[in-house]
Design an enzyme around this catalytic site. Sequence first.
Site, PDB file in Angstrom:
ATOM      1  CB  SER A  13      43.288  46.531  40.239  1.00 45.24           C
ATOM      2  OG  SER A  13      43.124  45.143  40.030  1.00 45.24           O
ATOM      3  CG  HIS A  36      39.320  47.993  38.863  1.00 44.91           C
ATOM      4  ND1 HIS A  36      38.454  48.570  37.958  1.00 44.91           N
ATOM      5  CD2 HIS A  36      39.952  46.997  38.187  1.00 44.91           C
ATOM      6  CE1 HIS A  36      38.582  47.972  36.779  1.00 44.91           C
ATOM      7  NE2 HIS A  36      39.473  46.995  36.895  1.00 44.91           N
ATOM      8  CG  ASP A  38      40.554  43.509  37.526  1.00 45.34           C
ATOM      9  OD1 ASP A  38      39.979  44.140  36.622  1.00 45.34           O
ATOM     10  OD2 ASP A  38      41.559  43.941  38.139  1.00 45.34           O
ATOM     11  CG  MET A  40      39.872  38.217  35.085  1.00 48.69           C
ATOM     12  SD  MET A  40      41.647  38.115  34.815  1.00 48.69           S
ATOM     13  CE  MET A  40      42.167  39.757  35.342  1.00 48.69           C
ATOM     14  CG  HIS A  69      37.375  45.303  34.285  1.00 45.99           C
ATOM     15  ND1 HIS A  69      38.738  45.363  34.060  1.00 45.99           N
ATOM     16  CD2 HIS A  69      36.806  45.111  33.067  1.00 45.99           C
ATOM     17  CE1 HIS A  69      38.971  45.200  32.765  1.00 45.99           C
ATOM     18  NE2 HIS A  69      37.826  45.035  32.150  1.00 45.99           N
ATOM     19  CG  MET A  71      38.123  41.594  31.988  1.00 45.35           C
ATOM     20  SD  MET A  71      39.752  41.760  32.718  1.00 45.35           S
ATOM     21  CE  MET A  71      39.280  42.014  34.436  1.00 45.35           C
ATOM     22  CG  MET A 140      40.508  47.047  28.747  1.00 44.35           C
ATOM     23  SD  MET A 140      40.707  47.074  30.542  1.00 44.35           S
ATOM     24  CE  MET A 140      42.223  46.132  30.773  1.00 44.35           C
ATOM     25  CG  PHE A 146      47.682  37.915  32.967  1.00 50.37           C
ATOM     26  CD1 PHE A 146      47.708  36.860  33.876  1.00 50.37           C
ATOM     27  CD2 PHE A 146      47.287  37.653  31.658  1.00 50.37           C
ATOM     28  CE1 PHE A 146      47.364  35.571  33.492  1.00 50.37           C
ATOM     29  CE2 PHE A 146      46.941  36.371  31.257  1.00 50.37           C
ATOM     30  CZ  PHE A 146      46.976  35.325  32.180  1.00 50.37           C
ATOM     31  N   GLY A 148      50.287  43.964  36.096  1.00 50.10           N
ATOM     32  CA  GLY A 148      51.733  44.095  35.934  1.00 50.10           C
ATOM     33  C   GLY A 148      52.231  44.215  34.508  1.00 50.10           C
ATOM     34  CG  ASP A 178      42.054  48.146  34.235  1.00 49.75           C
ATOM     35  OD1 ASP A 178      43.107  48.021  34.884  1.00 49.75           O
ATOM     36  OD2 ASP A 178      41.126  47.309  34.254  1.00 49.75           O
ATOM     37  N   GLY A 179      45.362  49.384  33.339  1.00 49.87           N
ATOM     38  CA  GLY A 179      46.486  48.586  32.865  1.00 49.87           C
ATOM     39  C   GLY A 179      47.748  49.414  32.701  1.00 49.87           C
TER      40      GLY A 179
HETATM   41  C1  DX5 Z   1      43.922  43.518  33.848  1.00 56.41           C
HETATM   42  C2  DX5 Z   1      43.024  44.114  34.900  1.00 56.41           C
HETATM   43  C3  DX5 Z   1      43.608  45.243  35.628  1.00 56.41           C
HETATM   44  C4  DX5 Z   1      44.882  44.937  36.387  1.00 56.41           C
HETATM   45  C5  DX5 Z   1      45.736  46.162  36.349  1.00 56.41           C
HETATM   46  O1  DX5 Z   1      43.168  42.762  32.974  1.00 56.41           O
HETATM   47  O2  DX5 Z   1      41.820  44.558  34.320  1.00 56.41           O
HETATM   48  O3  DX5 Z   1      42.659  45.849  36.479  1.00 56.41           O
HETATM   49  O4  DX5 Z   1      44.688  44.575  37.703  1.00 56.41           O
HETATM   50  O5  DX5 Z   1      46.944  45.896  36.945  1.00 56.41           O
HETATM   51  P1  DX5 Z   1      48.204  46.858  36.780  1.00 56.41           P
HETATM   52  O6  DX5 Z   1      47.821  48.190  37.331  1.00 56.41           O
HETATM   53  O7  DX5 Z   1      49.270  46.185  37.569  1.00 56.41           O
HETATM   54  O8  DX5 Z   1      48.520  46.931  35.306  1.00 56.41           O
HETATM   55 ZN    ZN Z   2      40.445  45.782  35.475  1.00 56.29          ZN
END
Ligand code: DX5
Ligand code: ZN
Length: 228
Positions: A13, A36, A38, A40, A69, A71, A140, A146, A148, A178-179
Amino acid sequence: MSSTSLKCCINPSILSADFVNLQAELARIANADAVHVDVMDNRFVPNLTIGLPVVERIQQVSPVPLDAHLMIADVDRWAPLYADAGLDSVTFHVEASDAPIKLARELRARGAKAGMALRPATAVEPYLDMLPELDMLLIMTVEPGFGGQAFLDVTLPKIRRARAAIEGSGVNVAIQVDGGITEETITRAAEAGANIFVAGSAVYGKESPEAAIDALRARGQLAFASRV
Ligand code: DX5
Ligand code: ZN
């Protein structure tokens, strides 16, 4: 198709990458299966990243396919435009869509793989009849918004039930997680039946993202193949 023939993929990501140097950051993950991205909008999730113009540009320069992805709210309106940009796969949140079957068909008609995402607390059962409309189900494993965050083990039974339903109906649908994916949690997710793994901090947080991708893929493959 039997799940044993499904490929294990690592999709880093770029949420954890340096947004000022995206082209260089993409070059650091050239051995990834896809990148990937993201998106948002500070409406569907309480965070804001990039939108269509930046994603279109990433699509032009990326050495690997794009896995978006989304969101975002109003996803029925926006997602088809990401498919038009030539992305490999476009994933929308079912919680944000008014007409998920229509949207999945539209994405495929525009040449993208259709992905549908579920928040951690969204049950998969109401959507099982929709599986033939999808190329990928994104479960998810953190609350979206976010990078981390810590992996939510409470999602593992849902991954298992989704994989069982996919195998039971004989459709060819990938399960993406993911996550919170790390060298430790990837094993649990793969054993439960996930085969596409998004990793942000566990790739870009390492000195060698390429080595991190190889290590994650090896662990994922091993655990996915050893499922009983
Ligand atoms: C969170 C994102 C993820 C995020 C994952 O909403 O959809 O793609 O970047 O990050 P890590 O792998 O650090 O949990
Ligand atoms: Zn994602």
